[in-house]
Design an enzyme around this catalytic site. Sequence first.
Site, PDB file in Angstrom:
ATOM      1  N   GLU A 113       0.828  -1.208   0.000  1.00  0.00           N
ATOM      2  CA  GLU A 113       0.000   0.000   0.000  1.00  0.00           C
ATOM      3  C   GLU A 113       0.868   1.266   0.000  1.00  0.00           C
ATOM      4  O   GLU A 113       0.520   2.277  -0.612  1.00  0.00           O
ATOM      5  CB  GLU A 113      -0.931  -0.026   1.208  1.00  0.00           C
ATOM      6  N   GLU A 133      -3.475 -10.010   4.682  1.00  0.00           N
ATOM      7  CA  GLU A 133      -4.166  -9.685   5.927  1.00  0.00           C
ATOM      8  C   GLU A 133      -5.151 -10.754   6.394  1.00  0.00           C
ATOM      9  O   GLU A 133      -5.317 -10.983   7.596  1.00  0.00           O
ATOM     10  CB  GLU A 133      -4.895  -8.338   5.780  1.00  0.00           C
TER      11      GLU A 133
END
Length: 255
Positions: A113, A133
Amino acid sequence: MSGLHLIRHGTIAELRLDNPAKLNAFTVEMLEAVEPACAEIERDPALRALVITAEDSKAFCAGADIMAWSQLEPWEFARNWVRYGHRIFDRVAGLSKPTIAALNGHAFGGGLEFAATADIRVIAPRATLALPEAAVGIVPGWSGTQRMIRLLGEPLVKEMALFGRRISAERAYAAGFAAEISEDPKQKAFEIAEALSAKSPCSIEVAKYMIHAAVGEDRDAMIEALGAGMMGPTADRTEGVTAFREKRKPNFPGI
């Protein structure tokens, strides 16, 4: 000392992730250091480009340090970790200077990210991209399902976020996420930054605003910045400010 370092190389700034013991995973201190670094970069007109690098040879960034957020209460995690990190990463994406990320190794979760905030990316052949995640019971929190969709597209992001697949450098390049594959991404990134430094910084800044407005990256601010830039040199602006100072009614010439 580990952390996040801002280093100057003439007209080029380098923002270096330095936490090799944890594959450059973001700590609270590293995250907090991003904002002042961005402010310093913006304040200096001599800086023409930013290169984002990492100290470790194996990974660009493995994401967020799990020890930094795993003990947080749910509301604290949502507000003080996810939303805060999102704001910090948006700050990097919104820099007026062109940014190049040198992905020397794997970019996972928050590290991917963070790489996505750059304008372009150079990636090492052995590097892979992932949004892991779900394996620890959370979801991408720093734009993995938002900015990454614009850059990689829905199918690839679903492969990573839902199925846990790693994306190779070749697929990242084919998808347009990486501008180049290089054995020495840092050197290549600096070469690109040097070339950018020779071009008009005003032209590059305005072009970046226009492109970001088109794809929805901080659209409201970008449109208003462009509008303010158009009004800045007008006689109407000069007359309006002068009339305010002289406490009289303005007589706008319309030019």
